[in-house]
Design an enzyme around this catalytic site. Sequence first.
Site, PDB file in Angstrom:
ATOM      1  N   SER A 181      -0.543  -9.876  -3.423  1.00 53.43           N
ATOM      2  CA  SER A 181      -0.336 -10.337  -2.044  1.00 53.43           C
ATOM      3  C   SER A 181       1.109 -10.700  -1.717  1.00 53.43           C
ATOM      4  CB  SER A 181      -1.240 -11.528  -1.752  1.00 53.43           C
ATOM      5  OG  SER A 181      -0.958 -12.573  -2.644  1.00 53.43           O
ATOM      6  N   HIS A 209      -6.847  -7.742  -0.769  1.00 52.54           N
ATOM      7  CA  HIS A 209      -5.907  -7.078   0.149  1.00 52.54           C
ATOM      8  C   HIS A 209      -6.064  -5.556   0.138  1.00 52.54           C
ATOM      9  CE1 HIS A 209      -3.589 -10.606   1.412  1.00 52.54           C
ATOM     10  NE2 HIS A 209      -3.884 -11.079   0.215  1.00 52.54           N
ATOM     11  N   LYS A 240     -10.107 -11.332   5.422  1.00 50.63           N
ATOM     12  CA  LYS A 240      -8.839 -10.661   5.735  1.00 50.63           C
ATOM     13  C   LYS A 240      -9.132  -9.473   6.656  1.00 50.63           C
ATOM     14  CE  LYS A 240      -6.913 -12.417   1.456  1.00 50.63           C
ATOM     15  NZ  LYS A 240      -6.363 -13.670   1.978  1.00 50.63           N
TER      16      LYS A 240
END
Length: 392
Positions: A181, A209, A240
Amino acid sequence: MTEKLAWVEEELKALREAGLYNNIRTLGSPQGAWLVVDGKKVLNFCSNNYLGLANHPHMKETAKKAIDHFGVGPAAVRSIAGTMSIHLELERRLAEFKQVEGAISFQSGFNANLAVIPALMGRGDVIFSDELNHASIIDGCRLSRAKIVRYEHCNPNSLQGVIKQETDYRRRLIISDGVFSMDGDIAPMDKLADIADEHGIPLMTDDAHGEGVLGRGGRGIVDHFNLHGRVDIEVGTLSKAFGVMGGYVAGKREIVEWLRQQGRPFLFSSAATPADVAGCIAALDLLEESTALVDRLWENTRYFKAEMKKLGFDTGESETPITPVMLGEAPLAFQFSKKLFDEGLFAMALGYPTVPMGKARIRVMLSAMHNHDDLDQALGIFAKVGRELGVI
Ligand SMILES: Cc1ncc(COP(=O)(O)O)c(C=O)c1O
């Protein structure tokens, strides 16, 4: 201030003096390309809302219907008072999307790591962990009481080396983030899977991610490398790209079944709310219906990175929409971020200890929610501030 807690005040003061005190900004609008931050309208290059789903009409509509049908809270731990059918539906849909045997959902990605690692590992076991793995993996490893052996970041040779050195163990596990990240680099999951197979060690990845970003239609890192069936445990977050809140573990049937019996955040914490769960199902609807949002995310990423390079910025080794703008020392990064904000752009500075000393940066998060004008405006602001501060 009470005497017995005086040390807390002292530590807070030390943080302020070291310039490490985090002043959290206040948002006065929903997530989007533009935000109202501390009362000011600014371009948003800060959030993990990769696909712009956090305020998407289909998501909101579905969440509202779920509230009408199921209410606002689960009011219980699933294993004690029963599970709502909507949680099981989400898990079935996630397993289909990820092409795995099963999935179990949690209240957050952080909780998913705290559930799965201690449920699988214990005293006498060895975990091989990338040295830059996320804090929730580190905490999950610590909770397990297994021996934690770190290998060099994204280095399969280093992993081979530490596996060979550790000869005294009960069980073993390899864990790596999928996408890291801070730098936006991708773990060499194909090589990790070869090593895992060679030694007969289960392989786990945290794809927080990569979810909604990598692979066909955002199916994640396993799909990106076409490793279906070779990564035993996939942890994902729904907070996310999915734009909501929650986490899950997907993979082999027996692991999911084991977590329903032994995953402590599953057994001792109430389930996610119906609205959250319905929102996640709506995100799956959108991802399965069309790749348009994922495609736009990548178009924006390619365009922004290429233009930043043309301007003379160093955007590191990122291979994903996470774009570090490398600045060196932390004071420069914090000054840069402040000036960006004054010019109407919200992007966070990260310095030591979040990133190594001398590697401070602005972390730009690209998203499908940005249009061309947003990107050009951002590039103009970066160019102006970069020249003012002598970075380009
Ligand atoms: C790699 C990784 N794992 C887990 C998490 C935690 O996810 P959540 O926000 O759903 O708890 C994050 C969030 O920052 C992350 O980057």
